[in-house]
Design a protein around this motif. Structure first.
Motif, PDB file in Angstrom:
ATOM      1  N   UNK A   1      -6.101  -3.041   8.764  1.00 31.74           N
ATOM      2  CA  UNK A   1      -5.038  -3.972   8.358  1.00 31.74           C
ATOM      3  C   UNK A   1      -5.050  -4.059   6.840  1.00 31.74           C
ATOM      4  N   UNK A   2      -3.961  -3.611   6.195  1.00 36.49           N
ATOM      5  CA  UNK A   2      -3.928  -3.574   4.732  1.00 36.49           C
ATOM      6  C   UNK A   2      -2.579  -4.008   4.179  1.00 36.49           C
ATOM      7  N   UNK A   3      -2.664  -4.714   3.061  1.00 35.93           N
ATOM      8  CA  UNK A   3      -1.485  -5.073   2.286  1.00 35.93           C
ATOM      9  C   UNK A   3      -1.440  -4.152   1.076  1.00 35.93           C
ATOM     10  N   UNK A   4      -0.312  -3.488   0.868  1.00 37.37           N
ATOM     11  CA  UNK A   4      -0.140  -2.536  -0.224  1.00 37.37           C
ATOM     12  C   UNK A   4       0.741  -3.153  -1.300  1.00 37.37           C
TER      13      UNK A   4
ATOM     14  N   UNK B   1       0.516  -3.380   6.581  1.00 34.09           N
ATOM     15  CA  UNK B   1       0.488  -2.400   7.664  1.00 34.09           C
ATOM     16  C   UNK B   1      -0.794  -2.560   8.474  1.00 34.09           C
ATOM     17  N   UNK B   2      -0.659  -2.544   9.794  1.00 34.53           N
ATOM     18  CA  UNK B   2      -1.822  -2.564  10.679  1.00 34.53           C
ATOM     19  C   UNK B   2      -1.753  -1.354  11.604  1.00 34.53           C
TER      20      UNK B   2
ATOM     21  N   UNK C   1      -3.594   6.756   8.097  1.00 32.79           N
ATOM     22  CA  UNK C   1      -2.286   6.478   8.685  1.00 32.79           C
ATOM     23  C   UNK C   1      -1.609   5.309   7.975  1.00 32.79           C
ATOM     24  N   UNK C   2      -2.383   4.282   7.647  1.00 30.44           N
ATOM     25  CA  UNK C   2      -1.828   3.136   6.929  1.00 30.44           C
ATOM     26  C   UNK C   2      -1.286   3.566   5.567  1.00 30.44           C
ATOM     27  N   UNK C   3      -2.038   4.405   4.857  1.00 26.35           N
ATOM     28  CA  UNK C   3      -1.601   4.899   3.549  1.00 26.35           C
ATOM     29  C   UNK C   3      -0.341   5.751   3.690  1.00 26.35           C
ATOM     30  N   UNK C   4      -0.338   6.608   4.709  1.00 29.29           N
ATOM     31  CA  UNK C   4       0.833   7.461   4.958  1.00 29.29           C
ATOM     32  C   UNK C   4       2.087   6.621   5.206  1.00 29.29           C
ATOM     33  N   UNK C   5       1.979   5.594   6.015  1.00 28.99           N
ATOM     34  CA  UNK C   5       3.116   4.728   6.312  1.00 28.99           C
ATOM     35  C   UNK C   5       3.571   3.965   5.078  1.00 28.99           C
ATOM     36  N   UNK C   6       2.607   3.512   4.265  1.00 30.04           N
ATOM     37  CA  UNK C   6       2.960   2.776   3.039  1.00 30.04           C
ATOM     38  C   UNK C   6       3.729   3.670   2.075  1.00 30.04           C
TER      39      UNK C   6
ATOM     40  N   UNK D   1       7.795   3.370   0.745  1.00 28.68           N
ATOM     41  CA  UNK D   1       8.186   3.238  -0.658  1.00 28.68           C
ATOM     42  C   UNK D   1       9.554   3.864  -0.905  1.00 28.68           C
ATOM     43  N   UNK D   2       9.876   4.909  -0.164  1.00 24.86           N
ATOM     44  CA  UNK D   2      11.132   5.598  -0.373  1.00 24.86           C
ATOM     45  C   UNK D   2      12.330   4.949   0.279  1.00 24.86           C
TER      46      UNK D   2
END
Length: 288
Positions: free
Chosen positions: A251-254, A262-263, A277-282, A286-287
């Motif tokens: 679970x991370x807030x970017x 994202x969780x 996966x969390x980084x990939x989704x973040x 962004x785009x």
């Protein structure tokens, strides 16, 4: 893989209502309740636990010097063999809990025991079992599909592992809930809606960790109070990862151009899988 994305204007969940174990993201919830106790004047962040040499801040930050039961081979054997969890006092005796690894504040060591002590302090502050305190907190923010699980029967109903597991082996407790609820909770926390902004700033003050995290995506790792941090300007995050039998939860807030929480839950033995996966989704978000 199950995941949820959330920001002020956008929310998406893949199988978001399915309950899964939050594992050590539970620590972020415990930290939130501890800091609420500080705000309410029930405890002081830099005061020591009664009769102990470490402070609440040091417990939250894993700088107390406490060891951990996860270091015991006997612990892992007992879990694998399906034994009943040891009584708390027996576990603390087995790890020789008063034999600190270092003087408080002079090192860092991840310790579940520190969060057990924080959970016990929360129960004292509110004069109620932790499960009840947690339920009150969740109801206050309209989170209705998440709760503490306290038996192997409750864990088995989640259907996330082909082996039974008693969550009481995780002595600070395990929350089971939807990935959507976890994203909502972390988003509310990071936007200053669960604790005050000044307290949130204290929570997010980094204690830098000077070691290599291997294949995991964090290149500038740190910890705050109950949160894992990454201090790279281009990948600034706050949250927590957890692992249990056959599954991991992140679970991370970017903090990016379009901030997002994202969780991710996956049946895997690798924490890097859910973090990547969390980084990939973040980055994909962004785009938008």
């Amino acid at each position: 893989m199950i995941y949820s994305l959330h920001n002020e204007a956008y929310s998406f969940a893949s199988a978001g209502d399915k309950q899964v174990p939050w594992w050590s993201f539970t620590k972020t919830v415990i930290a939130t309740l501890t800091l609420k106790c500080v705000e309410q004047g029930k405890i002081e962040l830099d005061s020591k636990l009664k009769g102990k040499p470490y402070t609440y801040r040091q417990l939250l930050q894993h700088t107390s010097g406490l060891t951990d039961y996860a270091m015991l081979r006997e612990y892992h054997q007992a879990v694998t063999n399906g034994q009943s969890p040891w009584p708390c006092d027996e576990m603390l005796a087995k790890v020789q809990v008063d034999d600190l690894l270092f003087n408080p504040g002079e090192g860092w060591r991840y310790s579940n025991i520190g969060y057990l002590f924080l959970k016990q302090q929360i129960e004292q502050c509110y004069d109620a079992p932790f499960a009840e305190v947690l339920d009150t907190l969740f109801k206050s923010v309209d989170i209705s599909n998440s709760a503490l699980i306290e038996s192997s029967a409750e864990f088995d109903k989640l259907n996330v592992s082909n082996q039974s597991y008693d969550p009481r082996w995780c002595y600070h407790g395990v929350i089971a809930g939807s990935v959507h609820d976890a994203a909502e909770f972390l988003h509310l926390l990071m936007s200053g809606q669960l604790i005050s902004k000044p307290m949130l700033n204290r929570m997010l003050t980094p204690y830098k960790l000077n070691f290599d995290v291997g294949q995991r995506p964090w290149k500038s790792p740190a910890v705050g109070l109950g949160v894992m941090l990454n201090c790279e300007p281009e990948l600034k995050t706050s949250g927590h990862t957890g692992q249990g039998p056959q599954s991991c939860f992140a679970a991370y807030h970017f903090e990016q151009i379009n901030p997002i929480t994202i969780t991710v839950f996956e049946q895997t033995h690798s924490q890097a899988v859910v973090e990547d996966k969390a980084v990939e989704l973040a980055k994909a978000f962004t785009g938008r």
